[in-house]
Design an enzyme around this catalytic site. Structure first.
Site, PDB file in Angstrom:
ATOM      1  N   CYS A  40      -9.951  -2.801 -10.217  1.00  0.00           N
ATOM      2  CA  CYS A  40      -9.448  -1.599  -9.531  1.00  0.00           C
ATOM      3  C   CYS A  40      -8.069  -1.836  -8.921  1.00  0.00           C
ATOM      4  O   CYS A  40      -7.535  -0.972  -8.239  1.00  0.00           O
ATOM      5  CB  CYS A  40     -10.432  -1.120  -8.476  1.00  0.00           C
ATOM      6  SG  CYS A  40     -10.672  -2.305  -7.145  1.00  0.00           S
TER       7      CYS A  40
ATOM      8  N   ASP B 111      -4.708  -7.938  -4.239  1.00  0.00           N
ATOM      9  CA  ASP B 111      -4.879  -8.995  -3.241  1.00  0.00           C
ATOM     10  C   ASP B 111      -5.174 -10.339  -3.896  1.00  0.00           C
ATOM     11  O   ASP B 111      -4.758 -11.379  -3.385  1.00  0.00           O
ATOM     12  CB  ASP B 111      -6.003  -8.626  -2.260  1.00  0.00           C
ATOM     13  CG  ASP B 111      -5.482  -7.696  -1.183  1.00  0.00           C
ATOM     14  OD1 ASP B 111      -4.385  -7.968  -0.663  1.00  0.00           O
ATOM     15  OD2 ASP B 111      -6.152  -6.692  -0.895  1.00  0.00           O
TER      16      ASP B 111
ATOM     17  N   HIS C  82       0.818  -1.216   0.000  1.00  0.00           N
ATOM     18  CA  HIS C  82       0.000   0.000   0.000  1.00  0.00           C
ATOM     19  C   HIS C  82       0.850   1.262   0.000  1.00  0.00           C
ATOM     20  O   HIS C  82       0.452   2.277  -0.542  1.00  0.00           O
ATOM     21  CB  HIS C  82      -0.991  -0.032   1.163  1.00  0.00           C
ATOM     22  CG  HIS C  82      -2.112  -0.978   0.878  1.00  0.00           C
ATOM     23  ND1 HIS C  82      -2.100  -2.280   1.318  1.00  0.00           N
ATOM     24  CD2 HIS C  82      -3.238  -0.831   0.139  1.00  0.00           C
ATOM     25  CE1 HIS C  82      -3.186  -2.885   0.878  1.00  0.00           C
ATOM     26  NE2 HIS C  82      -3.897  -2.043   0.171  1.00  0.00           N
TER      27      HIS C  82
ATOM     28  N   GLU D 250     -11.351 -10.347  -4.490  1.00  0.00           N
ATOM     29  CA  GLU D 250      -9.901 -10.278  -4.243  1.00  0.00           C
ATOM     30  C   GLU D 250      -9.384 -11.450  -3.419  1.00  0.00           C
ATOM     31  O   GLU D 250      -8.225 -11.502  -3.064  1.00  0.00           O
ATOM     32  CB  GLU D 250      -9.517  -8.948  -3.593  1.00  0.00           C
ATOM     33  CG  GLU D 250     -10.284  -8.576  -2.359  1.00  0.00           C
ATOM     34  CD  GLU D 250      -9.908  -7.192  -1.820  1.00  0.00           C
ATOM     35  OE1 GLU D 250      -8.896  -6.623  -2.234  1.00  0.00           O
ATOM     36  OE2 GLU D 250     -10.643  -6.702  -0.950  1.00  0.00           O
TER      37      GLU D 250
HETATM   38  C1  PEP Z   1      -6.663  -4.751  -4.556  1.00  0.00           C
HETATM   39  O1  PEP Z   1      -6.459  -5.573  -3.662  1.00  0.00           O
HETATM   40  O2  PEP Z   1      -6.406  -4.967  -5.760  1.00  0.00           O
HETATM   41  C2  PEP Z   1      -7.237  -3.431  -4.245  1.00  0.00           C
HETATM   42  C3  PEP Z   1      -7.607  -2.601  -5.177  1.00  0.00           C
HETATM   43  O3  PEP Z   1      -7.325  -3.089  -2.938  1.00  0.00           O
HETATM   44  P1  PEP Z   1      -6.069  -2.673  -2.051  1.00  0.00           P
HETATM   45  O4  PEP Z   1      -4.891  -2.510  -2.981  1.00  0.00           O
HETATM   46  O5  PEP Z   1      -6.414  -1.395  -1.364  1.00  0.00           O
HETATM   47  O6  PEP Z   1      -5.928  -3.824  -1.130  1.00  0.00           O
HETATM   48 MG    MG Z   2      -7.323  -5.300  -1.704  1.00  0.00          MG
END
Ligand code: PEP
Ligand code: MG
Length: 587
Positions: free
Chosen positions: A526, A479, A212, A455
């Site tokens: 996403c 994820d 992140h 995910e």
């Molecule tokens: C993901 O897991 O692809 C996602 C968009 O959520 P995050 O990266 O915030 O875990």
């Molecule tokens: Mg995620």
């Protein structure tokens, strides 16, 4: 002497600047102070030092009272050394220098000076003196620990535009020399604090490409390299550094020829950006007439402006958890959250905003005091919706705030990390309950489409259930890759195995897109894959029509869309899907 450090590329582009080192030994706040606060900051440090000296003296008295049997003489002598080190002139002068000349906060100044002195100790011939380094570290840590209880919260360093005198001081008279931050580690919340900051680039020792922290760096659209392992030790304060965010390389103390070469690359990248900006108002339509939705991922309501400026047609992922981080347990109440969601909705000027409910845990701790070190596998632990369902009062507060914001524009609600039908049912009934609470209070709220993140492999393998309960799906490939391949996305030591194009991951992505289309339910991606131009054609070929990514990526992805024929890409995408090593077919 020029040397290069290799890490993982995170955010594209080239940054050239002087290094600012953020030492990672002790977990302390790093921020710039105002010039008018210098004396106050020195006084804060002085009183911490005096308090620690008193503490050590008291300890000595206790030891003496215990008698030589229980408390050997060496211990009192050691504490004498600590007292002496506290008064060490090099330490005091150095810290004062970093505060007055660089406007570092006291803790940052102390760790910076500690780093400098540690290097001097390392170079000493005398073994006894070399060993005093550990004492110095212990003393400094005592002071830092004392200060932590009374320290100010982390604050963002001031924006470049409003720097004025401070910027001049910071750069020792050389106005406009960019600074790059070299840190052992930065939490996602730290990184967010540096948004709009003076830094032209970032390097960290630890972290994976899809941690992140890396994601926030990417959203800032400035060159960054993570997982460099040792940059914070090898680079020295004020070294000239080139960060090549495309190649994942950090060049330290570059020669004039190398500097010229990278200066040229930097200008080329700027020209390319200029060219891309002309696409801002061009609709994203493929050569065969398929309309593609390009949405933005945002972390704060204020990011909406950047999303609009990049030509996003909505927000596909508002990572609401950033509002909850670093608050030392004081979570935002309903009103604060509602106002924040409302700002995002208003900021998007009528375009849809998809707000994801809080996704904390694993590499996104709420704050340092709640860092979940006790659990061996936090990524598999109480994360995201699991945490929300375990804290129903907090979750209901968030749900009410989102529903209230939905009265002022098109809002979608997105739920992270679902795997079980029981979690789905609980979540949906809590949403209904939040609605009824608002009705009971006579407070306005609006309709929301509710979506699930796909995910966890278990979700991707039970799509029928998800399509039954939800209005739309959003594939979190970050994820999904982590959990399919059993690779910690934040761990640089296994980063070479983290592959969103592994056939297993691609199969789950492809199935989700296909089943969503078959049921007539919208599906978007996403995760970071959506903003990777090397994968745009593949995702189009697999039938994806909605991509959500950092605003900085939107125009480059749009360019790929405009050059693609989705129908012709479909058979090729199927071949990629069936390949043993799909990435070999991507070029
Ligand atoms: C993901 O897991 O692809 C996602 C968009 O959520 P995050 O990266 O915030 O875990
Ligand atoms: Mg995620």
């Amino acid at each position: 002497m020029t040397f290069a450090i290799h890490g993982l590329p995170v955010a594209r582009g080239i940054a050239i600047g002087r290094a600012v080192i953020m030492a990672g030994r002790v977990d302390v706040a790093h921020y710039f102070i105002e010039a008018s606060q210098v004396e106050e900051e020195i006084a804060r440090l002085r009183s911490a030092r005096d308090a620690v000296a008193d503490e050590i003296r008291r300890l000595q008295q206790t030891i003496v009272a215990m008698g030589p049997k229980e408390a050997p003489h060496e211990l009192t002598a050691l504490l004498d050394v600590h007292l002496m080190l506290l008064q060490d002139q090099d330490l005091i002068d150095g810290v004062r220098h970093w505060i007055t000349e660089r406007l570092y906060n006291a803790e940052w100044a102390l760790t910076t000076q500690l780093e400098a002195l540690s290097r001097q100790f390392d170079e000493m011939e005398d073994e006894y003196l070399r060993e005093r380094k550990a004492d110095l570290e212990q003393v400094a840590e005592r002071v830092l620990r004392y200060m932590k209880g009374v320290a100010s919260p982390v604050a963002a360093p001031p924006r470049r535009a409003s720097q004025g005198r401070q910027q001049d001081l910071l750069l020792e008279g050389t106005v406009d020399v960019p600074l790059v931050l070299i840190a052992h580690d930065l939490s996602p919340a730290d990184m967010l604090q540096f948004k709009q900051s003076v830094f032209a680039g970032f390097v960290t020792d630890v972290g994976g490409r899809n941690s992140h922290t890396a994601i926030v760096a990417r959203s800032m659209d400035i060159p960054a390299v993570v997982g460099s392992r040792s940059a914070s030790h090898l680079v020295r304060q004020d070294d000239w550094v080139i960060i090549d965010g495309d190649a994942g390389v950090v060049i330290v103390d570059p020669s004039p020829i190398i500097l010229a070469e990278y200066g040229f690359k930097q200008r080329q990248a700027e020209l390319e950006r200029g060219r891309l900006s002309r696409l801002r108002h061009t609709p994203a339509v493929t050569l065969d007439g398929q309309k593609i939705e390009l949405l933005a991922n945002i972390e704060q309501p204020e990011d909406a402006a950047g999303a609009l400026a990049a030509g996003a047609v909505g927000v596909g992922l508002f990572r609401s958890e950033f509002m909850f981080m670093g608050r030392q347990g004081h979570l935002p109440d309903e009103e604060e959250q509602y106002l924040a969601y409302r700002r995002a909705v208003d900021g998007m000027q009528g375009l849809p905003v998809t707000i994801r409910t809080i996704d904390v845990g694993a590499d996104k701790p709420l704050d340092d005091t709640r860092r979940d070190a006790a659990h061996l596998n936090p990524a598999l632990g109480l994360r995201a919706i699991r945490w929300s369902l375990a804290e129903p009062a907090m979750f209901l507060t968030q749900l009410r705030a989102i529903l209230r914001a939905a009265a002022y524009g098109k809002v979608n609600m997105l739920i992270p990390m679902l795997a079980h039908v029981s979690e789905i049912r609980q979540t949906l009934s809590l949403i209904d309950y939040a609605r009824s609470e608002l009705d009971g209070r006579g407070v306005a709220h609006g309709p929301v489409d509710i979506g699930a993140m796909i995910e966890i492999p278990a979700a991707a393998l039970t799509l029928k259930t998800f399509l039954k309960y939800f209005d739309f799906l959003s594939i979190g490939t970050n994820d999904l890759t982590q959990y399919t391949l059993a690779i910690d996305r934040a761990d640089e030591s296994v980063a070479h195995l983290y592959d969103p194009c592994h056939p297993a991951v691609l199969r789950l992505v492809a199935q989700t897109i296909a089943e969503g289309a078959a049921q007539g339910k919208p599906v978007s991606v996403c995760g970071e894959m959506a903003g990777d131009t090397a994968l745009t054609r593949l995702l189009l070929g697999l039938g994806l029509r909605s991509f959500s990514m950092h605003p900085a990526q939107i125009l480059a992805v749009k360019q790929e869309v405009l050059r693609s024929d989705a129908a012709r890409l479909a058979p090729w995408a199927q071949r990629v899907l069936e390949a043993e090593e799909p990435s070999q077919l991507l070029d």
